[in-house]
Design a protein around this motif. Structure first.
Motif, PDB file in Angstrom:
ATOM      1  N   LEU A 270       0.826  -1.203   0.000  1.00 21.54           N
ATOM      2  CA  LEU A 270       0.000   0.000   0.000  1.00 21.54           C
ATOM      3  C   LEU A 270       0.862   1.255   0.000  1.00 21.54           C
ATOM      4  CD1 LEU A 270       0.179   1.049   3.151  1.00 21.54           C
ATOM      5  CD2 LEU A 270      -1.624  -0.612   3.514  1.00 21.54           C
ATOM      6  N   ARG A 271       0.247   2.348  -0.402  1.00 20.01           N
ATOM      7  CA  ARG A 271       0.940   3.636  -0.447  1.00 20.01           C
ATOM      8  C   ARG A 271       1.034   4.215   0.956  1.00 20.01           C
ATOM      9  NH1 ARG A 271       0.443   7.013  -5.312  1.00 20.01           N
ATOM     10  NH2 ARG A 271      -0.352   8.629  -3.897  1.00 20.01           N
ATOM     11  N   ILE A 272       2.208   4.710   1.308  1.00 19.89           N
ATOM     12  CA  ILE A 272       2.434   5.228   2.647  1.00 19.89           C
ATOM     13  C   ILE A 272       1.709   6.555   2.869  1.00 19.89           C
ATOM     14  CG2 ILE A 272       4.215   6.156   4.187  1.00 19.89           C
ATOM     15  CD1 ILE A 272       6.121   4.036   3.005  1.00 19.89           C
ATOM     16  N   ASP A 273       1.632   7.404   1.842  1.00 22.61           N
ATOM     17  CA  ASP A 273       1.107   8.755   2.049  1.00 22.61           C
ATOM     18  C   ASP A 273      -0.405   8.852   2.107  1.00 22.61           C
ATOM     19  OD1 ASP A 273       0.559   8.282  -0.600  1.00 22.61           O
ATOM     20  OD2 ASP A 273       1.576  10.066  -1.375  1.00 22.61           O
ATOM     21  N   ASP A 274      -1.112   7.810   1.660  1.00 22.60           N
ATOM     22  CA  ASP A 274      -2.579   7.898   1.705  1.00 22.60           C
ATOM     23  C   ASP A 274      -3.265   6.569   2.032  1.00 22.60           C
ATOM     24  OD1 ASP A 274      -2.306   6.489  -0.676  1.00 22.60           O
ATOM     25  OD2 ASP A 274      -2.816   8.196  -1.959  1.00 22.60           O
ATOM     26  N   GLY A 275      -2.528   5.482   2.189  1.00 28.14           N
ATOM     27  CA  GLY A 275      -3.132   4.203   2.555  1.00 28.14           C
ATOM     28  C   GLY A 275      -3.768   3.444   1.413  1.00 28.14           C
ATOM     29  N   GLU A 276      -3.685   3.962   0.190  1.00 23.81           N
ATOM     30  CA  GLU A 276      -4.313   3.267  -0.931  1.00 23.81           C
ATOM     31  C   GLU A 276      -3.583   1.948  -1.221  1.00 23.81           C
ATOM     32  OE1 GLU A 276      -4.638   5.845  -4.289  1.00 23.81           O
ATOM     33  OE2 GLU A 276      -6.242   7.052  -3.366  1.00 23.81           O
ATOM     34  N   ILE A 277      -4.357   0.886  -1.352  1.00 24.99           N
ATOM     35  CA  ILE A 277      -3.794  -0.456  -1.525  1.00 24.99           C
ATOM     36  C   ILE A 277      -3.420  -0.674  -2.987  1.00 24.99           C
ATOM     37  CG2 ILE A 277      -4.268  -2.928  -1.302  1.00 24.99           C
ATOM     38  CD1 ILE A 277      -6.283  -2.159   0.930  1.00 24.99           C
ATOM     39  N   LEU A 278      -2.171  -1.059  -3.218  1.00 22.17           N
ATOM     40  CA  LEU A 278      -1.666  -1.292  -4.568  1.00 22.17           C
ATOM     41  C   LEU A 278      -1.765  -2.751  -4.990  1.00 22.17           C
ATOM     42  CD1 LEU A 278       1.584   0.871  -4.357  1.00 22.17           C
ATOM     43  CD2 LEU A 278      -0.617   1.518  -5.397  1.00 22.17           C
TER      44      LEU A 278
END
Length: 539
Positions: A270-278
């Protein structure tokens, strides 16, 4: 008497007499142990002079372990009604679509009528829906030959199961929809097989819904709803579901899981700056979404949270000497991997080498419920997450005794997490700010957290970086980027290999991987994460 959930799941089938005078109903025990090392759980440390007979407690725990592992004939043989017990346990699990239930034994009690009662917490993962959690108890009675057996009754499976009432699972049919990644690329089970459990949950109406009802056996009328899954319908059309997933990361994650050598495994990036799961990857590719809904002891990866709790109150500093002996006894004996020791080690060394005994020795510097408070306040663990699919959001109960507090310091006891939670913990630790993970746009966020102080973030990043350059995560050394990581090993039972964990961060991405029965984190989850980070450029 010891209240730890750890126990040898097979247990002896016979004991010498003591020398002193879809319909019915389901669960799986996780008796997790040891975070960067193994927690010694032999019979000896459990022996006590007072309290319930240790053989009764061992039999109860063996029953729970057999039931959770699917050894239903063995579990039934430990009861006073083997034929009926096997039938009911089987129908409970199969009838309610329960996959890998977890049973955690509590503190045993003598009831005064010649029986011993062992309470337990049941966590029942209902396939494709979520986890049903409840509390029940096992009654045990000593037999004429001096052995102990579980006194069979329907209510031990669930307190409301009886001769007049049973359980029924009802699902609301979900309508499959087209699913795309963040850039509009279509995602299917054919192109990304390990996404299958997730794609099944991304249906019209905001995901699958269902409920477990208590019904009257005679009339089939619903008496009450025990648990409901899924939220209100949020989608009004049948257009594509746009996710936060990245097809490139997802493909790389699926290829990386091949390094798990066919074992059950899961990975989240996931992205650290917004929590969006990759990426969300599961092996096997069908059935349970263990990456998001699984419940596991996180092992030594949890030392990120424990370290945060200690650093927040200046209870320890990285250069402080915190000795790392081979063993430490707190109600029972704890040990490090292969009995390793580091005399005169600093806290930094304890972190990078994942020393259990050093971390446990610092338990008195935290309040009884402080570890859970820190996990919730700063990391969002245990709050209600709205990810976009059913998720398990972690649990860090207040320890019931000194031994359980010691175990919680190293990610054991009743601490529960999954790859989604540990990827989020990693992202929070290295950025200082918790962002609720999300898989689709527009998810509701009801969490409330406090940012970590910048000093603590700097210390955590340095500790995790050192774990790669000189510690247990050296498998990632040599890769490009300023990578930090933490390994973990969680003991499951005497007849199963340890679960392996690793978390890591690079650039704007945090990753967590679990390999069931992977033996060690560095040896099993490490190669998976290395493969993933090798396949995708730094983000």
């Amino acid at each position: 008497m010891n209240s730890s959930p750890y126990f040898p799941p097979g247990g002896p089938r016979r004991r010498r007499p003591r020398r002193t005078t879809r319909s019915l109903t389901g669960v799986a025990v996780v008796a997790a142990v040891a975070a960067g090392g193994a927690y010694a759980a032999g019979v000896g440390p459990f022996a006590r002079d007072a309290g319930p007979d240790p053989e009764a407690v061992a039999e109860a725990r063996a029953f729970l372990a057999d039931w959770s592992a699917g050894r239903l004939p063995d579990a039934a043989a430990r009861t006073t009604g083997p034929h009926r017990a096997e039938q009911v346990l089987g129908s409970f699990t199969a009838g309610l679509d329960i996959e890998k239930p977890e049973l955690t034994a509590g503190k045993p009690e003598e009831t005064g009528d010649g029986t011993v009662t062992v309470p337990f917490t049941a966590r029942m993962p209902v396939t494709g829906l979520g986890t049903w959690t409840y509390i029940s108890q096992l009654p045990l009675r000593e037999q004429d030959d001096g052995t102990w057996k579980v006194e069979w009754k329907l209510s031990l499976v669930h307190p409301r199961l009886s001769d007049t009432e049973k359980f029924r699972l009802e699902r609301e049919e979900a309508v499959p929809v087209e699913v795309t990644d963040r850039d509009g690329e279509t995602l299917t089970g054919a192109t990304h097989p390990s996404l299958a459990p997730v794609l099944a949950q991304l249906a019209v109406g905001g995901g699958p819904r269902g409920a477990v009802h208590l019904v009257d056996r005679a009339t089939d009328q619903v008496q009450r709803t025990e648990v409901s899954f899924g939220g209100e319908k949020t989608r009004k059309d049948e257009g594509p579901v746009r996710t936060t997933l990245d097809a490139r990361w997802q493909s790389a994650a699926e290829r990386a899981l091949a390094k798990a050598d066919g074992k059950n495994a899961a990975l989240v990036a996931l992205r650290i700056d917004d929590g969006e799961i990759l990426a969300v990857a599961n092996a096997p590719a069908s059935g349970f979404n263990r990456a998001v809904s699984g419940t596991y002891a996180p092992g030594s990866t949890w030392k990120i949270v424990t370290s945060s709790a200690l650093l927040l109150k200046d209870a320890v500093a990285p250069d402080d000497v915190v000795d790392c002996p081979k063993y430490l006894t707190v109600g029972k004996r704890f040990q490090n991997v292969e009995g390793s020791e580091h005399p005169g080690a600093t806290f930094r060394k304890d972190f990078t080498e994942s020393c259990n005994t050093a971390f446990i020795s610092l338990r008195g510097r935290l309040g009884e419920g402080e570890l859970g408070d820190v996990a919730k306040k700063y990391f969002g663990v245990g709050q209600n997450w709205h990810v976009g699919v059913p998720s398990y959001d972690g649990s860090v109960p207040v320890p019931r005794d000194a031994a359980e507090k010691a175990a919680s310091m190293i990610g054991q006891g009743r601490v529960q997490a999954n790859p989604l939670i540990m990827a989020s913990v990693t992202a929070t630790a290295v950025s200082g700010t918790f962002h609720q993970p999300s898989l689709v746009d527009g998810t509701k966020d009801t969490t409330r957290t406090t940012p970590l102080p910048r000093k603590v973030v700097t210390q955590l990043r340095a500790l995790m970086r050192a774990t790669v350059t000189e510690g247990t995560a050296r498998v990632l050394s040599g890769l490009p980027g300023d990578i930090g990581a933490k390994t973990g090993t969680a003991e499951v039972s005497d007849d199963q290999e340890n679960n392996g964990w690793m978390v890591a961060h690079r650039g704007n991405v945090a990753v967590a991987c679990l390999v069931e029965e992977g033996v060690t984190g560095g040896g099993s989850a490490g190669p998976v994460i290395r493969e993933l980070l090798t396949a995708v450029p730094e983000s």
